[in-house]
Structures are given as C-alpha cells and as structure tokens.
Scaffold this motif. Sequence first.
Motif, PDB file in Angstrom:
ATOM      1  N   LEU A 122       0.820  -1.220   0.000  1.00 51.03           N
ATOM      2  CA  LEU A 122       0.000   0.000   0.000  1.00 51.03           C
ATOM      3  C   LEU A 122       0.852   1.268   0.000  1.00 51.03           C
ATOM      4  O   LEU A 122       0.593   2.211  -0.748  1.00 51.03           O
ATOM      5  N   VAL A 123       1.859   1.287   0.857  1.00 52.35           N
ATOM      6  CA  VAL A 123       2.674   2.505   1.013  1.00 52.35           C
ATOM      7  C   VAL A 123       3.984   2.416   0.248  1.00 52.35           C
ATOM      8  O   VAL A 123       4.836   3.289   0.386  1.00 52.35           O
ATOM      9  N   GLN A 124       4.150   1.323  -0.540  1.00 45.05           N
ATOM     10  CA  GLN A 124       5.346   1.132  -1.359  1.00 45.05           C
ATOM     11  C   GLN A 124       6.635   1.235  -0.532  1.00 45.05           C
ATOM     12  O   GLN A 124       7.524   2.047  -0.797  1.00 45.05           O
ATOM     13  N   ALA A 125       6.713   0.400   0.485  1.00 46.74           N
ATOM     14  CA  ALA A 125       7.919   0.324   1.305  1.00 46.74           C
ATOM     15  C   ALA A 125       9.073  -0.159   0.436  1.00 46.74           C
ATOM     16  O   ALA A 125       8.920  -1.047  -0.404  1.00 46.74           O
ATOM     17  N   LEU A 126      10.251   0.449   0.636  1.00 49.42           N
ATOM     18  CA  LEU A 126      11.408   0.100  -0.182  1.00 49.42           C
ATOM     19  C   LEU A 126      12.611  -0.200   0.713  1.00 49.42           C
ATOM     20  O   LEU A 126      13.123   0.685   1.392  1.00 49.42           O
ATOM     21  N   PRO A 127      13.050  -1.440   0.771  1.00 50.73           N
ATOM     22  CA  PRO A 127      12.393  -2.613   0.155  1.00 50.73           C
ATOM     23  C   PRO A 127      11.177  -3.046   0.966  1.00 50.73           C
ATOM     24  O   PRO A 127      11.025  -2.640   2.120  1.00 50.73           O
ATOM     25  N   GLY A 128      10.375  -3.894   0.395  1.00 46.17           N
ATOM     26  CA  GLY A 128       9.159  -4.340   1.069  1.00 46.17           C
ATOM     27  C   GLY A 128       9.434  -5.071   2.363  1.00 46.17           C
ATOM     28  O   GLY A 128       8.601  -5.072   3.270  1.00 46.17           O
ATOM     29  N   THR A 129      10.594  -5.688   2.478  1.00 50.34           N
ATOM     30  CA  THR A 129      10.929  -6.456   3.681  1.00 50.34           C
ATOM     31  C   THR A 129      10.986  -5.593   4.949  1.00 50.34           C
ATOM     32  O   THR A 129      10.959  -6.128   6.056  1.00 50.34           O
ATOM     33  N   LYS A 130      11.093  -4.285   4.764  1.00 49.59           N
ATOM     34  CA  LYS A 130      11.077  -3.396   5.933  1.00 49.59           C
ATOM     35  C   LYS A 130       9.825  -3.608   6.773  1.00 49.59           C
ATOM     36  O   LYS A 130       9.830  -3.461   7.989  1.00 49.59           O
ATOM     37  N   MET A 131       8.720  -3.952   6.092  1.00 51.11           N
ATOM     38  CA  MET A 131       7.449  -4.073   6.796  1.00 51.11           C
ATOM     39  C   MET A 131       7.394  -5.286   7.699  1.00 51.11           C
ATOM     40  O   MET A 131       6.443  -5.448   8.475  1.00 51.11           O
ATOM     41  N   ALA A 132       8.387  -6.142   7.658  1.00 50.64           N
ATOM     42  CA  ALA A 132       8.425  -7.312   8.545  1.00 50.64           C
ATOM     43  C   ALA A 132       8.494  -6.880  10.001  1.00 50.64           C
ATOM     44  O   ALA A 132       8.107  -7.643  10.905  1.00 50.64           O
ATOM     45  N   SER A 133       8.965  -5.635  10.256  1.00 49.55           N
ATOM     46  CA  SER A 133       9.023  -5.144  11.641  1.00 49.55           C
ATOM     47  C   SER A 133       7.632  -4.950  12.228  1.00 49.55           C
ATOM     48  O   SER A 133       7.464  -4.911  13.450  1.00 49.55           O
ATOM     49  N   ALA A 134       6.621  -4.852  11.356  1.00 49.91           N
ATOM     50  CA  ALA A 134       5.243  -4.692  11.829  1.00 49.91           C
ATOM     51  C   ALA A 134       4.497  -6.029  11.879  1.00 49.91           C
ATOM     52  O   ALA A 134       3.458  -6.139  12.529  1.00 49.91           O
ATOM     53  N   GLY A 135       5.028  -7.039  11.234  1.00 47.73           N
ATOM     54  CA  GLY A 135       4.369  -8.344  11.248  1.00 47.73           C
ATOM     55  C   GLY A 135       4.912  -9.229  10.140  1.00 47.73           C
ATOM     56  O   GLY A 135       5.265  -8.747   9.057  1.00 47.73           O
ATOM     57  N   SER A 136       4.948 -10.517  10.422  1.00 42.28           N
ATOM     58  CA  SER A 136       5.498 -11.455   9.437  1.00 42.28           C
ATOM     59  C   SER A 136       4.587 -11.630   8.228  1.00 42.28           C
ATOM     60  O   SER A 136       5.013 -12.125   7.175  1.00 42.28           O
ATOM     61  N   ASP A 137       3.321 -11.233   8.345  1.00 39.07           N
ATOM     62  CA  ASP A 137       2.370 -11.389   7.240  1.00 39.07           C
ATOM     63  C   ASP A 137       2.306 -10.112   6.382  1.00 39.07           C
ATOM     64  O   ASP A 137       1.280  -9.819   5.751  1.00 39.07           O
ATOM     65  N   TRP A 138       3.355  -9.350   6.325  1.00 40.94           N
ATOM     66  CA  TRP A 138       3.349  -8.052   5.639  1.00 40.94           C
ATOM     67  C   TRP A 138       3.017  -8.153   4.151  1.00 40.94           C
ATOM     68  O   TRP A 138       2.503  -7.205   3.557  1.00 40.94           O
ATOM     69  N   ARG A 139       3.275  -9.306   3.528  1.00 41.97           N
ATOM     70  CA  ARG A 139       2.981  -9.453   2.102  1.00 41.97           C
ATOM     71  C   ARG A 139       1.481  -9.542   1.815  1.00 41.97           C
ATOM     72  O   ARG A 139       1.022  -9.092   0.758  1.00 41.97           O
ATOM     73  N   THR A 140       0.735 -10.100   2.743  1.00 39.59           N
ATOM     74  CA  THR A 140      -0.669 -10.425   2.454  1.00 39.59           C
ATOM     75  C   THR A 140      -1.688  -9.721   3.342  1.00 39.59           C
ATOM     76  O   THR A 140      -2.899  -9.810   3.089  1.00 39.59           O
ATOM     77  N   ASN A 141      -1.248  -9.037   4.368  1.00 40.17           N
ATOM     78  CA  ASN A 141      -2.174  -8.416   5.314  1.00 40.17           C
ATOM     79  C   ASN A 141      -2.086  -6.884   5.226  1.00 40.17           C
ATOM     80  O   ASN A 141      -1.097  -6.291   5.648  1.00 40.17           O
ATOM     81  N   PRO A 142      -3.121  -6.230   4.699  1.00 40.75           N
ATOM     82  CA  PRO A 142      -3.095  -4.763   4.578  1.00 40.75           C
ATOM     83  C   PRO A 142      -3.007  -4.078   5.947  1.00 40.75           C
ATOM     84  O   PRO A 142      -2.436  -2.994   6.059  1.00 40.75           O
ATOM     85  N   ALA A 143      -3.552  -4.706   6.999  1.00 29.76           N
ATOM     86  CA  ALA A 143      -3.483  -4.105   8.330  1.00 29.76           C
ATOM     87  C   ALA A 143      -2.033  -3.982   8.784  1.00 29.76           C
ATOM     88  O   ALA A 143      -1.629  -2.972   9.385  1.00 29.76           O
ATOM     89  N   THR A 144      -1.220  -4.987   8.490  1.00 31.76           N
ATOM     90  CA  THR A 144       0.201  -4.946   8.845  1.00 31.76           C
ATOM     91  C   THR A 144       0.916  -3.857   8.050  1.00 31.76           C
ATOM     92  O   THR A 144       1.759  -3.124   8.593  1.00 31.76           O
ATOM     93  N   GLN A 145       0.565  -3.726   6.777  1.00 35.62           N
ATOM     94  CA  GLN A 145       1.174  -2.696   5.946  1.00 35.62           C
ATOM     95  C   GLN A 145       0.780  -1.289   6.433  1.00 35.62           C
ATOM     96  O   GLN A 145       1.607  -0.372   6.452  1.00 35.62           O
ATOM     97  N   ILE A 146      -0.477  -1.150   6.826  1.00 36.75           N
ATOM     98  CA  ILE A 146      -0.949   0.147   7.332  1.00 36.75           C
ATOM     99  C   ILE A 146      -0.233   0.493   8.637  1.00 36.75           C
ATOM    100  O   ILE A 146       0.174   1.637   8.861  1.00 36.75           O
ATOM    101  N   LYS A 147      -0.074  -0.519   9.487  1.00 36.39           N
ATOM    102  CA  LYS A 147       0.627  -0.297  10.754  1.00 36.39           C
ATOM    103  C   LYS A 147       2.048   0.197  10.497  1.00 36.39           C
ATOM    104  O   LYS A 147       2.494   1.179  11.113  1.00 36.39           O
ATOM    105  N   TRP A 148       2.740  -0.492   9.574  1.00 34.76           N
ATOM    106  CA  TRP A 148       4.123  -0.087   9.288  1.00 34.76           C
ATOM    107  C   TRP A 148       4.159   1.317   8.670  1.00 34.76           C
ATOM    108  O   TRP A 148       4.976   2.164   9.051  1.00 34.76           O
TER     109      TRP A 148
END
Length: 233
Positions: A182-208
């Motif tokens: 959603l927020v185009q994290a670069l790289p996307g793996t950064k969002m793992a700090s918000a949850g391991s399901d960052w690839r498939t869960n929009p809530a985790t992406q929003i949190k990050w």
Amino acid sequence: MSRISVRGFAVASATAVTTVGAVVGVASGQEQGSVAHTEAAAADATIADVPAGLQAQVQTASLTQQADEASTQADAAALKSAQESARKAAAQDAQDKKDAADKKAKAEKDAKEREKEKEASRSAARDASTFTAKASYSIAETQAIARQMLPADQFQCFSNIVDHESGWNYRATNASSGAYGLVQALPGTKMASAGSDWRTNPATQIKWGLNYMNSRYDSPCGAWGFWQNNHWY
C-alpha cells in the motif's frame, strides 16, 4: 523708558534693593530708615524713580529672575516628560513580557496536542493484530481497516499518499525498485518489523506505514505535505 516695577529686583537681590531704596528715600526727602522700610520703598518705586546709573542693574536683576523662573519651569517640564516616558517604557516592557509568556504557553500547548495526536496514531497502529486475517481484501475493505487504525483527522492525508503510491492495492509491486504494498515500502521487507504477514495483510502494511510517517514526518499529514512538494516521501 517703560515704568517696570522694581519688586522683581527686590526679590532677586536684597543688596541692590537696599541701595535703590536708599536712593529713592533721599530723593524724596526722607531719612534712611531700617532695611525693611528701605525695601518697602524700593518695592513701591518704579524704574523712572531710579537714577539712570542703577536702571541697568535693576533690569538685569529682573531678567535674571525671569530666566531662573523659566529654567525652573523647563526643568519641571523635562522631569514630567522623563517620568511619562519611563511609565510608557515600563508599560511596553510589561506588555512585551506578557506577549512572550502567552506565545510560549501557546507553543507548549500546541506541542502537547501534537504529541497526543502522535500517541493516538501509535496506539491505533498497535491494534493491527486485532483484525482477522483473510485470503484477500477489496479496496473498500482495506480502506475500512485504515479508517479504524488512523485518527480521523489523519486518514485523508494517508489515503492521498496510498492513492498515488499503490491505488490501495496491498499487493502492488514496483518491478524496477522493488517497492511493495500500500505505502510502497522500499524494500518491502522493511514491513516485517510490523508483522510477518506483511505481504498479504493490509493491516500490517498500514501499521508499518503509519509508524514510518509518524517517525519521519510527525504524522501522515506531515508526510503528505512533503509528498506534494517532492512526489516521494
């Protein structure tokens, strides 16, 4: 020659008055009396009754007295002006201090309000785990999650960024840079700090994304302001 009263001379110079009074007394056929009698005679005399040789002395004494009176009045006026200026300066100084104190109090209040908003955002982001995971999410569902996680006054700014970055597609991938979500994290793996399901869960992406915007720009609206000027954030 004008008939100027000698009374001013009598006040200004007792010695000169005595001399003039003596002359006046002799001219009128009277014997010289006490100093008081002489001064009284001098006070009632006029310049015309004084011999020419003493007229300059009489006039000089009178002018000196007038000058002294004028000087006294000028000093009083200057003192009054100085006191008024000091009063105005003190009043202005007091007002300046009050304005500074009010400005400081307002700045502190605004800072506290911003901190509350930031804390509210952080608190909301920690609620991401309360959403039940699904196999897929529509744009409407993703936006609904975001509305529940963000403070009401920050949602539109967050939405503006997501509109431009991914069009609310939580699986959006930038093939050239590797930015993801959603927020185009670069790289996307950064969002793992918000949850391991960052690839498939929009809530985790929003949190990050919310945490990132808060930490880097103070709020989603701060991030949106930067994005508008630079077209990245």
